[in-house]
Design a protein around this motif. Structure first.
Motif, PDB file in Angstrom:
ATOM      1  N   ARG A 424       0.809  -1.207   0.000  1.00 14.87           N
ATOM      2  CA  ARG A 424       0.000   0.000   0.000  1.00 14.87           C
ATOM      3  C   ARG A 424       0.851   1.270   0.000  1.00 14.87           C
ATOM      4  O   ARG A 424       0.551   2.231  -0.709  1.00 14.87           O
ATOM      5  N   ARG A 425       1.890   1.307   0.814  1.00 13.99           N
ATOM      6  CA  ARG A 425       2.655   2.540   0.989  1.00 13.99           C
ATOM      7  C   ARG A 425       3.617   2.810  -0.173  1.00 13.99           C
ATOM      8  O   ARG A 425       4.139   3.914  -0.309  1.00 13.99           O
ATOM      9  N   ARG A 485       4.980   9.905   2.978  1.00 15.43           N
ATOM     10  CA  ARG A 485       3.634   9.372   2.824  1.00 15.43           C
ATOM     11  C   ARG A 485       2.889  10.099   1.702  1.00 15.43           C
ATOM     12  O   ARG A 485       2.933  11.320   1.593  1.00 15.43           O
ATOM     13  N   GLU A 490      -2.050   6.144  -1.501  1.00 18.10           N
ATOM     14  CA  GLU A 490      -2.489   5.080  -0.597  1.00 18.10           C
ATOM     15  C   GLU A 490      -4.010   4.953  -0.594  1.00 18.10           C
ATOM     16  O   GLU A 490      -4.558   3.864  -0.440  1.00 18.10           O
TER      17      GLU A 490
END
Length: 507
Positions: A424-425, A485, A490
């Motif tokens: 996901r990241r 992030r 995401e």
């Protein structure tokens, strides 16, 4: 050698006829890149066998076994497990998330132009690394068939592959591969029967005879891969590298759905696996009956072992199975190489025309006919560069060079592809980091290793995958962290993951 020229001419005319037929059916980008996704599992399975059973399989693996015993067999039998990774991890997600190229998968996940550019670089480097040994093998064989110099032989092959791809696209490439796979399996079956007939169909006799003639060490590991890490590295490269080869992975776009893609893999596992197993027996027979001295005297790093064995099995020159069998095997090997280089050229031209020109440069705002025209121009440029690389690769065993290409694929493309599909990241920074570190480490270590520099090598491993693969993953991980992030990326992952497993595209 008149019979060999006749066989070679017949095969060449058949493939050119296929190209003419395919050219009239290639009108859209889907036709050019993916044969309009209309192939059956069996057709794509045979074409995959044509993709994967390259000059390394047909020529290099037999030569390595004849010269180095069980280390050569290790090279030959490794592909039996390579498609398991593709079957269980890659085939279905590739078909569900992509459209024509490996870059499509990364683009559908990241939605950034920078990640697409990194993937284009990985595709082109891996494809050219794979093209070099194919061209080298072709040069040796065409020289054997026609007597023309090596450099002119390379030029002939380069022109042929430009014609196949430039005019016929994926439709022509696919059917050339299917014809080539049938011929290759037929040639292998004939040689296998002739070899086994000499030992009263007891294959264990081949092992015993090879050991008796070449010594007990011949059947022990370490004759070629003297460093144990080389054996681990080779295994890693096989198991994970195949899933990073763009010209093989794009084959899953030529079928209508993910189920057919999986069935294609089952087909190729049986087709290619049976042939690879046979090359071990061919190599043992050649070491015993042709002799290592004769194989080395023929030059080419052992690449002429199988044609020499075919000639021997017929009783030598002038008899059925002598020149005729030599001509058949050599001509099939040339067809094998032509099919593979065509697939590589198509994959590379797709990366340039579809990924770089249409998606990156024009941001999807391009006339499909103009895109196909760019792809055809790219095929010409790729063919010219492949000719130059083939000339540089003269005299190196093609199997060794192919495995180095697979090492690059395992170290750069595989980490980026698998993390894009399932982490996901993972983000654009990870794509750039993984691709850059994987490409640089694998290429540099390969260039300074024994495969390229021999006794003057600055690095001890023939195949650096055991080091460059972890570095590729590390580069992807660090790149992801450095990038930070990405909430938007995401947030899209759940919809992307649904598409990976079901084929349902996000709205």
């Amino acid at each position: 050698m008149s019979s060999t020229l006749v066989i070679f001419a017949i095969i060449l005319l058949i493939t050119l006829g296929i190209t003419y037929w395919a050219a009239k059916r290639t009108a859209t980008t889907s036709d050019f890149y993916a044969a309009d996704s209309q192939l059956t599992a069996a057709q794509n399975g045979f074409a995959l066998a044509g993709d994967w059973c390259s000059a390394a399989a047909f020529l290099g693996f037999t030569g390595l076994t004849a010269l180095y015993g069980m280390d050569g067999a290790f090279y030959a039998l490794g592909p039996l497990v390579a498609f398991c990774t593709v079957l269980f991890l890659i085939a279905e997600p590739m078909r569900n998330t992509g459209k024509f190229t490996l870059g499509d998968v990364i683009r559908s996940r990241m939605h950034t132009r920078t990640s697409l550019l990194a993937t284009i670089a990985g595709t082109i480097v891996v494809n050219f690394a794979y093209l070099m040994p194919q061209m080298a093998g072709a040069g040796v064989l065409v020289k054997l068939l026609t007597g023309i110099p090596y450099n002119w032989s390379i030029l002939l092959v380069g022109v042929a592959m430009i014609v196949y791809v430039g005019f016929g696209g994926m439709i022509a490439t696919t059917w050339v591969q299917i014809v080539k796979a049938v011929l290759m399996l037929a040639a292998g079956a004939i040689i296998l029967v002739l070899v086994l007939a000499m030992v009263k169909f007891n294959p264990l006799t081949l092992f015993a005879d090879a050991e008796a003639k070449n010594g007990a060490k011949f059947l022990l590991p370490g004759n070629y891969l003297k460093n144990p890490f080389d054996q681990i590295s080779l295994g890693l490269g096989y198991v994970l590298g195949l899933a990073g080869l763009p010209h093989v992975m794009t084959r899953f776009y030529t079928v209508p759905d993910a189920k057919t893609a999986r069935r294609s893999v089952v087909w190729v596992m049986f087709l290619a696996g049976s042939f690879f197993a046979g090359t071990t027996l061919f190599g043992l027979a050649a070491a015993t009956y042709v002799g290592q001295d004769a194989i080395k005297a023929a030059g080419g790093g052992g690449n002429l072992t199988l044609p020499l064995l075919a000639q021997y099995l017929g009783g030598g020159k002038g008899t059925f199975g002598g020149d005729l069998m030599l001509g058949f095997v050599a001509a099939v090997a040339v067809a094998t190489i032509l099919a593979v280089v065509s697939a590589l050229t198509l994959s590379t031209s797709g990366a340039i025309a579809h990924d770089f020109y249409a998606n990156w440069l024009k941001r999807d705002k391009v006339d499909p006919k103009k895109e196909v025209l760019i792809a055809r121009y790219a095929a010409i440029a790729i063919g010219l560069l492949a000719i130059a690389l083939g000339i540089l690769a003269q005299g190196v065993n093609v199997a060794v060079l192919v495995i180095l290409a697979i090492c690059v694929a395992a170290s750069a493309n595989f980490p980026v592809l698998i993390l894009s599909l399932f982490w996901r990241r993972f983000n654009t920074g990870g794509v750039i980091g993984g691709m850059t570190v994987g490409l640089v480490s694998s290429v540099v270590l390969a260039m300074i290793g024994p495969a390229m520099l021999g006794a003057d090598a600055l690095w001890p491993l023939v195949n650096p995958t055991v080091v460059s693969l972890p570095l590729g993953f590390l580069g992807a991980y660090i790149g992801t962290l450095v990038h930070g992030r990405d909430a938007e990326n995401e947030g899209r992952f759940d919809a992307f993951l649904l598409q990976v497993h079901t084929g349902v595209a996000p709205k």
